[in-house]
Design a protein around this motif. Structure first.
Motif, PDB file in Angstrom:
ATOM      1  N   GLY A  93       0.958  -1.519   0.525  1.00  0.00           N
ATOM      2  CA  GLY A  93      -0.175  -0.072  -0.211  1.00  0.00           C
ATOM      3  C   GLY A  93       0.466   1.112   0.082  1.00  0.00           C
ATOM      4  N   ASP A  94      -0.039   2.433   0.315  1.00  0.00           N
ATOM      5  CA  ASP A  94       0.908   3.682   0.105  1.00  0.00           C
ATOM      6  C   ASP A  94       1.762   3.729  -1.111  1.00  0.00           C
ATOM      7  OD1 ASP A  94      -1.090   4.559   2.181  1.00  0.00           O
ATOM      8  OD2 ASP A  94       0.757   3.568   3.895  1.00  0.00           O
ATOM      9  N   VAL A 110       4.985  -2.233   3.245  1.00  0.00           N
ATOM     10  CA  VAL A 110       4.064  -3.672   2.717  1.00  0.00           C
ATOM     11  C   VAL A 110       3.891  -4.156   5.020  1.00  0.00           C
ATOM     12  CG1 VAL A 110       5.808  -4.046   0.858  1.00  0.00           C
ATOM     13  CG2 VAL A 110       6.164  -4.906   2.920  1.00  0.00           C
ATOM     14  N   ASP A 111       2.850  -5.421   4.365  1.00  0.00           N
ATOM     15  CA  ASP A 111       2.055  -6.064   5.256  1.00  0.00           C
ATOM     16  C   ASP A 111       2.279  -7.457   4.916  1.00  0.00           C
ATOM     17  OD1 ASP A 111       1.590  -3.899   6.836  1.00  0.00           O
ATOM     18  OD2 ASP A 111      -0.192  -3.297   6.260  1.00  0.00           O
ATOM     19  N   MET A 112       3.270  -8.569   5.952  1.00  0.00           N
ATOM     20  CA  MET A 112       3.465  -9.470   5.754  1.00  0.00           C
ATOM     21  C   MET A 112       3.530 -10.357   6.400  1.00  0.00           C
ATOM     22  SD  MET A 112       7.517  -9.054   3.606  1.00  0.00           S
ATOM     23  CE  MET A 112       8.116  -8.201   5.457  1.00  0.00           C
ATOM     24  N   GLU A 113       3.007 -12.058   6.314  1.00  0.00           N
ATOM     25  CA  GLU A 113       2.840 -12.690   7.225  1.00  0.00           C
ATOM     26  C   GLU A 113       4.105 -14.094   6.146  1.00  0.00           C
ATOM     27  OE1 GLU A 113       0.950 -12.946   9.827  1.00  0.00           O
ATOM     28  OE2 GLU A 113       0.625 -10.929   9.453  1.00  0.00           O
ATOM     29  N   THR A 114       4.673 -14.515   7.149  1.00  0.00           N
ATOM     30  CA  THR A 114       5.390 -15.719   6.396  1.00  0.00           C
ATOM     31  C   THR A 114       5.899 -16.147   7.567  1.00  0.00           C
ATOM     32  OG1 THR A 114       7.533 -14.112   7.729  1.00  0.00           O
ATOM     33  CG2 THR A 114       7.037 -14.066   5.947  1.00  0.00           C
ATOM     34  N   ASP A 115       6.364 -17.798   7.695  1.00  0.00           N
ATOM     35  CA  ASP A 115       6.776 -19.070   8.386  1.00  0.00           C
ATOM     36  C   ASP A 115       8.084 -18.739   8.089  1.00  0.00           C
ATOM     37  OD1 ASP A 115       7.044 -21.397   8.669  1.00  0.00           O
ATOM     38  OD2 ASP A 115       5.139 -21.681   9.023  1.00  0.00           O
ATOM     39  N   MET A 116       8.438 -18.408   9.057  1.00  0.00           N
ATOM     40  CA  MET A 116      10.142 -18.649   9.058  1.00  0.00           C
ATOM     41  C   MET A 116      10.745 -19.945  10.134  1.00  0.00           C
ATOM     42  SD  MET A 116      12.548 -16.877   7.473  1.00  0.00           S
ATOM     43  CE  MET A 116      14.277 -15.806   7.891  1.00  0.00           C
ATOM     44  N   VAL A 127       9.606  -0.052   2.048  1.00  0.00           N
ATOM     45  CA  VAL A 127      10.313  -0.648   0.638  1.00  0.00           C
ATOM     46  C   VAL A 127      10.488   0.450  -0.245  1.00  0.00           C
ATOM     47  CG1 VAL A 127      10.456  -1.819  -0.787  1.00  0.00           C
ATOM     48  CG2 VAL A 127       9.042  -2.450   1.155  1.00  0.00           C
ATOM     49  N   MET A 128      12.059   0.750  -0.502  1.00  0.00           N
ATOM     50  CA  MET A 128      12.046   1.705  -1.771  1.00  0.00           C
ATOM     51  C   MET A 128      12.590   0.741  -2.291  1.00  0.00           C
ATOM     52  SD  MET A 128      14.357   4.895  -1.568  1.00  0.00           S
ATOM     53  CE  MET A 128      15.811   5.235  -3.102  1.00  0.00           C
ATOM     54  N   THR A 129      12.241   0.477  -4.190  1.00  0.00           N
ATOM     55  CA  THR A 129      13.091  -0.002  -4.159  1.00  0.00           C
ATOM     56  C   THR A 129      13.099   0.647  -6.263  1.00  0.00           C
ATOM     57  OG1 THR A 129      11.139  -0.353  -5.372  1.00  0.00           O
ATOM     58  CG2 THR A 129      11.870  -2.027  -4.538  1.00  0.00           C
ATOM     59  N   VAL A 130      14.494   0.491  -6.595  1.00  0.00           N
ATOM     60  CA  VAL A 130      15.269   1.460  -8.091  1.00  0.00           C
ATOM     61  C   VAL A 130      14.737  -0.341  -9.589  1.00  0.00           C
ATOM     62  CG1 VAL A 130      16.838   1.526  -9.556  1.00  0.00           C
ATOM     63  CG2 VAL A 130      16.825   2.112  -7.146  1.00  0.00           C
TER      64      VAL A 130
END
Length: 149
Positions: A93-94, A110-116, A127-130
């Motif tokens: 979002g945003d 980002v809102d993440m749901e992970t399994d580690m 997050v910043m991406t190029v």
């Protein structure tokens, strides 16, 4: 040369400043295409889809995690396919996207749901991406996530 988190952050920041100082020639079509590329990346990560990951990631990718770890394209793809971690969901979002020529900078949350390793983890990250346009397709060149302050 060893690429550190600090080096990557400085390089991405310098590129962001350089791109933002140029007059914008972006169209809403370019911005929409970058947003679609972000969505494709999220889908590929959650599905652990090798072909889709290969299609959206630049061969020169440097993927910086909020922990300070940095992955190449091969390392990132391998980790995702080996389910280290398992991305259960990623909600983006945003968005703010700036496109200049064949380069783009996107910032989003980002809102993440992970399994580690069997441990469920919920995380919010900035997050910043190029992105770079390669053969008419937007590909992720650099990624840096951070813990919101």
């Amino acid at each position: 040369m060893r690429i550190t988190r600090r080096y990557l952050a400085a390089a991405v920041g310098a590129l962001a400043l350089a791109l933002m100082s140029l007059p914008s020639h972006a169209t809403s079509e370019d911005e929409a295409a970058v947003r679609k590329a972000i969505d494709n990346l999220v889908t590929a990560m959650t599905a652990a889809d090798k072909a889709a990951l290969e299609a959206v990631l630049s061969d020169q990718l440097r993927f910086g995690h909020s922990s300070g770890k940095t992955d190449t394209k091969a390392e990132l793809v391998s980790n995702i396919l080996d389910k280290k971690p398992i991305f259960k969901s990623i909600t983006v979002g945003d968005y703010t996207i700036s496109v200049v020529g064949d380069k783009a900078i996107a910032r989003y949350n980002v809102d993440m749901e992970t399994d580690m390793g069997g441990k469920a983890i919920s995380a919010k990250r900035g997050v910043m991406t190029v992105w770079v346009k390669d053969g008419g397709t937007w590909k992720l060149l650099a990624h840096q996530s951070f813990r919101p302050g």
